[in-house]
Design a protein around this motif. Sequence first.
Motif, PDB file in Angstrom:
ATOM      1  N   ARG A  18       0.848  -1.180   0.000  1.00 51.07           N
ATOM      2  CA  ARG A  18       0.000   0.000   0.000  1.00 51.07           C
ATOM      3  C   ARG A  18       0.888   1.237   0.000  1.00 51.07           C
ATOM      4  O   ARG A  18       2.111   1.145   0.154  1.00 51.07           O
ATOM      5  CB  ARG A  18      -0.959   0.020   1.200  1.00 51.07           C
ATOM      6  N   THR A  19       0.260   2.399  -0.172  1.00 52.89           N
ATOM      7  CA  THR A  19       0.987   3.655  -0.264  1.00 52.89           C
ATOM      8  C   THR A  19       0.345   4.679   0.664  1.00 52.89           C
ATOM      9  O   THR A  19      -0.886   4.752   0.755  1.00 52.89           O
ATOM     10  CB  THR A  19       0.980   4.187  -1.709  1.00 52.89           C
ATOM     11  N   LEU A  20       1.178   5.462   1.351  1.00 52.62           N
ATOM     12  CA  LEU A  20       0.718   6.557   2.196  1.00 52.62           C
ATOM     13  C   LEU A  20       1.427   7.840   1.787  1.00 52.62           C
ATOM     14  O   LEU A  20       2.610   7.812   1.409  1.00 52.62           O
ATOM     15  CB  LEU A  20       1.059   6.294   3.668  1.00 52.62           C
ATOM     16  N   HIS A  21       0.717   8.969   1.869  1.00 52.18           N
ATOM     17  CA  HIS A  21       1.405  10.252   1.786  1.00 52.18           C
ATOM     18  C   HIS A  21       2.317  10.355   2.996  1.00 52.18           C
ATOM     19  O   HIS A  21       1.978   9.910   4.088  1.00 52.18           O
ATOM     20  CB  HIS A  21       0.392  11.398   1.793  1.00 52.18           C
ATOM     21  N   VAL A  22       3.478  10.950   2.814  1.00 51.18           N
ATOM     22  CA  VAL A  22       4.470  10.940   3.894  1.00 51.18           C
ATOM     23  C   VAL A  22       3.936  11.598   5.167  1.00 51.18           C
ATOM     24  O   VAL A  22       4.247  11.152   6.279  1.00 51.18           O
ATOM     25  CB  VAL A  22       5.793  11.598   3.435  1.00 51.18           C
ATOM     26  N   THR A  23       3.110  12.639   5.052  1.00 48.87           N
ATOM     27  CA  THR A  23       2.590  13.273   6.263  1.00 48.87           C
ATOM     28  C   THR A  23       1.568  12.386   6.970  1.00 48.87           C
ATOM     29  O   THR A  23       1.351  12.533   8.177  1.00 48.87           O
ATOM     30  CB  THR A  23       1.948  14.634   5.951  1.00 48.87           C
ATOM     31  N   ASP A  24       0.937  11.458   6.229  1.00 52.84           N
ATOM     32  CA  ASP A  24      -0.012  10.533   6.841  1.00 52.84           C
ATOM     33  C   ASP A  24       0.681   9.351   7.506  1.00 52.84           C
ATOM     34  O   ASP A  24       0.034   8.543   8.174  1.00 52.84           O
ATOM     35  CB  ASP A  24      -1.005  10.019   5.794  1.00 52.84           C
ATOM     36  N   LEU A  25       1.988   9.242   7.315  1.00 56.52           N
ATOM     37  CA  LEU A  25       2.737   8.161   7.951  1.00 56.52           C
ATOM     38  C   LEU A  25       2.780   8.333   9.466  1.00 56.52           C
ATOM     39  O   LEU A  25       2.852   7.361  10.208  1.00 56.52           O
ATOM     40  CB  LEU A  25       4.167   8.158   7.385  1.00 56.52           C
TER      41      LEU A  25
END
Length: 331
Positions: free
Chosen positions: A185-192
């Motif tokens: 899966r992929t997350l925006h870095v700020t959502d990490l």
Amino acid sequence: MREFAYLRPTDAAQAVQLLAGGPEARYLAGGTNLVDLMKLGVERPRLLVDLGRLPLGGVAPLDGGGLRVGALVTNADLAADPRVRTAYPVLSQALLAGASGQLRNRATTAGNLLQRTRCPYFQDTAKPCNKRRPGTGCPAREGVHRDLAVLGASEHCIATHPSDLAVALSALDADVELLGPDGARTLHVTDLYRLPGDRPHEEHRLLPGELITAVRLPPPVPGAVSAYRKVRDRASYAFALASAAGVLAVRDGRVTHLRVAFGGLAPKPWRALTAERLLLGAAADEASFAAALEAELADARPLRDNAYKVPLARNLGVRLLCDLAAQGAAR
């Protein structure tokens, strides 16, 4: 020394399977943070899963533009990559500001993103700390907190996130590729990252066993310029009192694109969403930048000894944006 098991898998799926098997397992990449925490007794893993043999290196172009940065690319190699220096100078500058040359040669992209706070109470096992031992308290609020958070903190934790890289990636709208037991899966870095709330020990949104495999940089914004600025107690190998990453495009004296992120102010990279909204279409001048950043920092909640961070961040951000506007106009 406390005994621990040590394994070196050869593929990412095997690494994920190993780590998902127990809560006291940890991934080991460059070791520049984890090994220090093991020496302090903060981290006490029973299993280290060494990622060094995994094929997670390299910087490669993406279809449609942008770059894919492997999780094990070192900070030194990423900062020196000609494509990064040319198209994403904010990223190269953040990495070069982040640590000594020796550390940059070992520290990895994914490890940098997941490094843990340098709050002195977190690092001292003789002291209570909600992040290290939930429910024990946050003595930093009444104790030593000059370097700690003024935004996004809570009564349970005021630690700051230490990564310069994460701040730059936030301003670049980067994504993080993850691989876990249930797939990719992929997350925006700020959502990490998570804000502490009443659960400061939960620092990120990784699922059990999940591994960062790469970071994706989007194509550069046409006409935009970028830069990173950092204020610290000394010029070499010091964490940010405040830092700012900016990506700015201006046309006919008006802001057409803006991304701003702060470091050293919060438990995660702080995207200045209020300032970005206020400045889109506004005049690209010092007065507009100052007003927008005042609004961004209006929710800051400093304590006794870190109130200086609010004007410091405002002035740093204004100077950064003024410099970017001048740089763009000179192109």
